[in-house]
Design an enzyme around this catalytic site. Sequence first.
Site, short mmCIF file in Angstrom:
data_model
loop_
_atom_site.label_atom_id
_atom_site.label_comp_id
_atom_site.label_asym_id
_atom_site.label_seq_id
_atom_site.Cartn_x
_atom_site.Cartn_y
_atom_site.Cartn_z
N ASN A 174 32.04 -8.03 -4.49
CA ASN A 174 32.77 -7.07 -5.34
C ASN A 174 33.82 -7.84 -6.12
OD1 ASN A 174 31.35 -5.14 -3.95
ND2 ASN A 174 33.13 -4.20 -2.96
N GLU A 216 29.92 -4.42 -6.62
CA GLU A 216 30.90 -3.54 -7.27
C GLU A 216 31.64 -4.28 -8.37
OE1 GLU A 216 33.96 -1.42 -5.06
OE2 GLU A 216 32.51 -1.08 -3.45
N HIS A 247 31.66 1.67 5.30
CA HIS A 247 32.58 1.67 4.16
C HIS A 247 33.82 2.47 4.59
CE1 HIS A 247 32.66 1.12 -0.46
NE2 HIS A 247 33.88 1.53 -0.11
N TYR A 269 37.09 -7.36 -9.08
CA TYR A 269 37.90 -6.53 -9.97
C TYR A 269 38.95 -7.36 -10.71
CZ TYR A 269 35.81 -2.35 -7.87
OH TYR A 269 34.93 -1.38 -7.45
N ARG A 316 23.69 2.27 -4.74
CA ARG A 316 24.36 1.84 -3.51
C ARG A 316 25.23 2.97 -2.99
NH1 ARG A 316 29.62 -1.66 -2.72
NH2 ARG A 316 29.54 -1.68 -0.45
N GLU A 353 33.96 -4.92 2.06
CA GLU A 353 35.28 -5.49 1.81
C GLU A 353 36.11 -5.73 3.07
OE1 GLU A 353 37.49 -3.64 -1.34
OE2 GLU A 353 36.04 -4.27 -2.85
C1 NOJ Z 1 36.42 -1.27 -3.79
C2 NOJ Z 1 36.03 -0.29 -2.74
O1 NOJ Z 1 34.88 -0.73 -2.09
C3 NOJ Z 1 35.85 1.14 -3.25
O2 NOJ Z 1 35.83 1.98 -2.15
C4 NOJ Z 1 36.96 1.47 -4.23
O3 NOJ Z 1 36.91 2.79 -4.62
C5 NOJ Z 1 36.86 0.53 -5.41
N1 NOJ Z 1 37.09 -0.81 -4.95
C6 NOJ Z 1 37.86 0.81 -6.54
O4 NOJ Z 1 39.14 0.60 -6.09
#
Ligand code: NOJ
Length: 504
Positions: free
Chosen positions: A333, A402, A150, A335, A105, A194
């Site tokens: 995504n 992600e 992006h 985290y 990607r 995002e």
């Molecule tokens: C999400 C973002 O899409 C990406 O650009 C970023 O580097 C990562 N998170 C890590 O923070």
Amino acid sequence: MSFEIILVLNLLFISSISSSAIENQASHSRRRFPDGFQFGAATASYQIEGAWDADGKGEGVWDRFTHEDPTRVQNQENGDVACDSYHKYKEDVRLAAEMGLHHYRFSISWPRILPTGYEHKINEKGIQYYQNLVAECLKYGIQPVATLYHWDMPVTIQDLGGFMNPDIVPLFVNYARIAIRSLPGVANWMTMNEPKLICTREYGEGAFAPGVKNTGFGEYRCAYVLLKAHAAIYRMYKKEFPHYKAPMSIVLDGEWNEPASNKTEDIEAAQRRNQFEFGMYANPIFNGDWPQELIDRVEERSKMENFLQSRLPKFTRKEIEFIKGTWDYMGFNTYWTNLVADDEEPPYDSPPSYINDIRGKLSKDPSWKVAPCGFNMVPWGARKMLKWVKDTYNNPPIFISENGVCDDGTSLVDYDRITFFQDYLSEILNAIYKDGVNIYAYTAWSLIDNFEWITGYSAHYGFYHIDFNDPERKRTPKKSVRYFSDICKTGKLPRREDLISYLD
Ligand code: NOJ
């Protein structure tokens, strides 16, 4: 010992053997991803390409943001050279192929292909770069997954107001049409990366380029324009490219908000935050219109603040229909996780603010581990979020676009990254097998260390280390390369007790 007792003991023994065999079998199959599951890694144009003004590229908002006032980024760093992937893309794709990745990607830089932002002047060298990149992926049998946006908007489009101005929607579509027409080999299209981050950090708090500080209005206006742009691109794609097979969707960022207690107010606060941070973008696309909690809450606060109408723009019936259904899957995504408690109502004479609208106090559980770049690593939070998404949006197919963790760049022995992936992937397997979430792909962030926005080159997310002081930007594998490569090649998670062997 009587015969009966011996028989019972024998039976118990046999059943204990067979139940542990079954358990082994079960844990074995629980570690295997469904057939056809795809693994890949991701990057983004401004974070890796460099060559910021090479071969006719125009200026993007991150170029201007970092050049105008270098102190906006840690250590005054910028993406002028980054990983120099504009020149080293062949090496990047070869590394991806050696790892056995099924997809790669990347994102397309709008100002690289349309230097003025508008469609009248196409930069053929920019187009050629992405055509070469796609061809290189296909050469190795890697599916190219392209994100159209992006975060690197041309400054000319920003000067019209960027996501504050609905007039940019047709300009966005013109850019997307040229990119899509030029890259028929792309296997999967993603429109925006995002939106929550774009609308809160870029147009609310203003810490990210273009640095617009307009909280309480900016977030909603941005969501309103961004969703229209996404939908217009999707509708154009379906109408003008019916012969293309690649699916298209948007990439949403799903952090989980866990209620801080069982109190109803805290449960409501966590749900409210999910709706502001995720539902604001997902609901219009997957269910139609803003989430009701968002409508009610912004209206309530706007009234109390003496506004005559809600600070949240209203969609017309036509717009609701236009945006609803503009997805072929959900890009997701993930985290981190927060604990959320209800907060006191901020005074009504304080300036409008998105944070006050959400009204939730964030904290973390002391037992949670924190990544070097500061986020809470809570694998079960990702699973809960995925289950919430399944229940709230009628179980769409999910492409995890992600997930990953940073290191501080001082060592190639990244055992913490290996255990991070192991723990998150285990919970993703639970989401698939136990919760019935329809996940069909997983993408690690990131293939290579890169420019991590306002923290510059201090947060290293890559499978490959890059020494940013080395003019050659040499790529060196970290230990996690072999770990992830095994998963790509076998479709199976290693056993936890075997992880240590990846340090050999
Ligand atoms: C999400 C973002 O899409 C990406 O650009 C970023 O580097 C990562 N998170 C890590 O923070």
